[in-house]
Design an enzyme around this catalytic site. Structure first.
Site, PDB file in Angstrom:
ATOM      1  N   SER A 186      18.198  13.723 -32.547  1.00  0.00           N
ATOM      2  CA  SER A 186      17.982  12.291 -32.705  1.00  0.00           C
ATOM      3  C   SER A 186      17.857  11.639 -31.308  1.00  0.00           C
ATOM      4  O   SER A 186      16.999  12.026 -30.536  1.00  0.00           O
ATOM      5  CB  SER A 186      19.104  11.680 -33.547  1.00  0.00           C
ATOM      6  N   GLU A 200      12.941  13.440 -42.979  1.00  0.00           N
ATOM      7  CA  GLU A 200      13.795  12.653 -42.083  1.00  0.00           C
ATOM      8  C   GLU A 200      14.203  11.314 -42.692  1.00  0.00           C
ATOM      9  O   GLU A 200      15.286  10.797 -42.453  1.00  0.00           O
ATOM     10  CB  GLU A 200      13.057  12.397 -40.763  1.00  0.00           C
ATOM     11  N   HIS A 256      17.547  13.911 -41.888  1.00  0.00           N
ATOM     12  CA  HIS A 256      18.008  13.719 -40.515  1.00  0.00           C
ATOM     13  C   HIS A 256      19.449  14.217 -40.345  1.00  0.00           C
ATOM     14  O   HIS A 256      20.312  13.909 -41.161  1.00  0.00           O
ATOM     15  CB  HIS A 256      17.929  12.226 -40.180  1.00  0.00           C
TER      16      HIS A 256
END
Length: 553
Positions: free
Chosen positions: A208, A340, A460
């Site tokens: 990230s 994601e 994610h």
């Protein structure tokens, strides 16, 4: 007799909990001592100060590492930089400030077994949108990676305004958090030999905002020579939320929310410098409910002005540097999860419950259009692309469809676009992946909510839980031990050899080959092994074409 047996058993159990110190080591700051892990798998040196906070201004680059007398006991495992504490399920702020100012600490984990040669080093950079997170072992434990013969380093860096205020003046030149990261990497170069690590074989990796940070280190002259391989997971310097195009304007918005209306950098500095740091990290931007959660992410790296006596982390936009081939060329792994967006729409509760997202207002901040009519037309196309004829609603069907918009332009597309640019100029191998595995440790997917638990794929942060040990999830490791073994083998192979599959095995029977400019492909990380085209779905091809035409100059 019974009581004696119980006493012996209790003593054995208590001995396991008692700290077993390591032999002292000498680092650049002084003598240091860590602890042997309770399971004997590794030695842990927790909370080592790697730099000091700047003395003149809280928004400048860090100072040198501290010097101490005696032996520093590296056992403090809960240090994090100042940030807001949020409810993990609702995203609401519970405490406007947790953590501490003196937070520039790192952790080193080494195998307990000894080898004749120095070990590869893996330095992990945590995510959290540059506003939250830390390198603490509660989330990034070494138990899966380190026994495979690598040294793991994790660390903290300044977040929020303290880390990313850029006013273009000496007191606040910008990118302090990134300069913290550079200081940590310089500390590794200076000291890792003491722990048995090879300073000439350092792999940086992150997820990230940590993945975006790794991408930035490829671009920054400050980071050159501090690493030799890199892995970006679900993050890129090309992500819209990972770059501040107009940091002074953003700071003006911050000051205005505090009751001050000035655009003068020196005045803005005086206002913010006089506020206690805990107050700065608690500033929350009002969110237009018609936009996505990404609109609230204001703190990120930015271009620095040339200032005498100040070493700049970055002086040009990431896209321009990548286009020119002006970056550090090393072997790379670049990838993302296939879904994601589940995670982010799960965190964006207002959009889901009120169903008032306006695609025109929610477009990425790094596209621009020649006219309002053109912008309206593109917004309509995007709505049709993701929703078809289905109206926005909080139904599971609509939510899952809309989640694609949260993932594609903000996370997946940027990594693919970065890969394309790198393939034009790098002579080093670039390995792409798409993580699709759905198992018991897909915490991001569970966080997203029940609408997504029955959906296939991963979202994610899901991949992190197959690389790092979390003590509160130890009992789940058995269910996914094969995937944990696979991920940690691939990642540590890359750190050792620059190739995630130098040989095939029953665990990974197929070679993971680097991408080529003529046929870029991604290795699918799932129960079965396969490859897919780099641009693996039509919506990503749409974004590639859109950015070719409308990328902000």
């Amino acid at each position: 007799m019974l009581s004696t047996k119980w006493l012996v058993l209790w003593s054995l159990w208590a001995a396991r909990l008692a700290r077993q110190p390591t032999a002292p080591l000498r680092v650049s700051s002084g003598m240091l001592r860590g602890s042997v892990a309770q399971d004997g798998s590794h030695d842990a040196y927790i909370g080592i100060p790697y730099a000091t906070l700047p003395g003149d201004s809280k928004f400048q680059a860090p100072g040198p590492e501290p010097i101490w007398n005696g032996t520093y006991e590296a056992i403090e495992d809960n240090v994090m930089c100042l940030q807001c504490q949020k409810n993990p399920f609702t995203g609401e702020i519970i405490d406007k400030s947790v953590g501490q100012e003196d937070c520039l600490r790192l952790n080193v984990y080494t195998p307990t077994f000894s080898l004749d040669s120095m070990l590869p080093v893996m330095v992990f950079i945590h995510g959290g949108a540059f506003i939250e997170g830390s390198g603490i072992p509660l989330f990034y434990g070494p138990n899966y990676l380190v026994p495979k013969g690598v040294i793991l380093v994790t660390f903290n860096y300044r977040l929020n305004l303290p880390g990313f205020l850029n006013l273009g003046i000496k007191e606040a030149p910008g990118n302090a958090g990134m300069k913290d990261q550079v200081a940590a990497l310089r500390w590794v170069q200076k000291n890792i030999k003491v722990f048995g690590g090879d300073p000439d074989n350092v792999t940086i990796f992150g997820e990230s905002a940590g993945g975006a940070s790794v991408s930035y280190h490829l671009l920054s002259p400050m980071s050159k020579g501090l690493f030799h391989k890199a892995i970006t997971q679900s993050g890129s310097s090309l992500c819209p939320w990972a770059f501040q195009a107009n940091p002074v304007h953003n700071t003006h918005r911050i000051a205005k929310s505090l009751g001050y209306d000035t655009k003068d950098p020196n005045e803005l500095y005086k206002i913010l410098n006089n506020l206690p740091l805990p107050d700065l990290v608690g500033i929350k931007f009002p969110k237009d409910l018609r936009q996505t959660i990404f609109s609230t992410l204001m703190y990120a790296p930015s271009i620095e002005k040339k200032i005498d006596g100040v070493e700049a982390f970055m002086s040009e936009e990431p896209y321009q540097l990548l286009t020119k081939g002006n970056y550090t060329k090393v072997p790379l792994i670049i990838g993302s999860t296939n879904e994601e967006g589940y995670f982010f729409i799960g965190a964006d509760d207002a959009v889901v419950t009120k169903s008032i997202l306006d695609f025109k207002l929610a477009l990425p901040n790094n596209v621009e259009f020649p006219s309002e009519a053109e912008k309206n037309r593109v917004a309509g196309e995007i709505r049709k692309l993701y929703m078809g004829d289905e109206p926005l609603s909080k139904s599971p069907s609509a939510t899952v469809k809309l989640s694609g918009y949260y993932g594609d332009p903000f996370l997946i597309y940027p990594s693919l676009a970065e890969t394309e640019l790198l393939l034009q100029s790098s002579d080093k191998p670039i390995y792409n992946y798409c993580f699709k595995y759905s198992g018991w440790r897909n915490v991001g997917k569970a966080f997203a909510g029940r609408d997504f638990l029955s959906e296939s794929g991963a979202t994610h942060a899901d991949d992190l839980f197959y690389l790092f040990h979390q003590p509160f999830m130890s009992w789940l490791a058995w269910f996914d031990k094969e995937m944990i073994e696979k991920m940690t083998t691939l990642w540590t192979n890359f750190a050792k050899y620059g190739d995630p599959t130098p040989v095939t095995s029953e665990l990974v029977p197929q070679r993971w080959l680097p991408s080529t400019a003529t046929d870029p492909r991604a290795f699918v990380l799932d129960r079965e092994h396969s490859t897919v085209p780099l641009w693996f779905k039509d919506s990503l091809i749409y974004w590639r074409d859109l950015y070719y035409k409308y990328r902000r100059k």
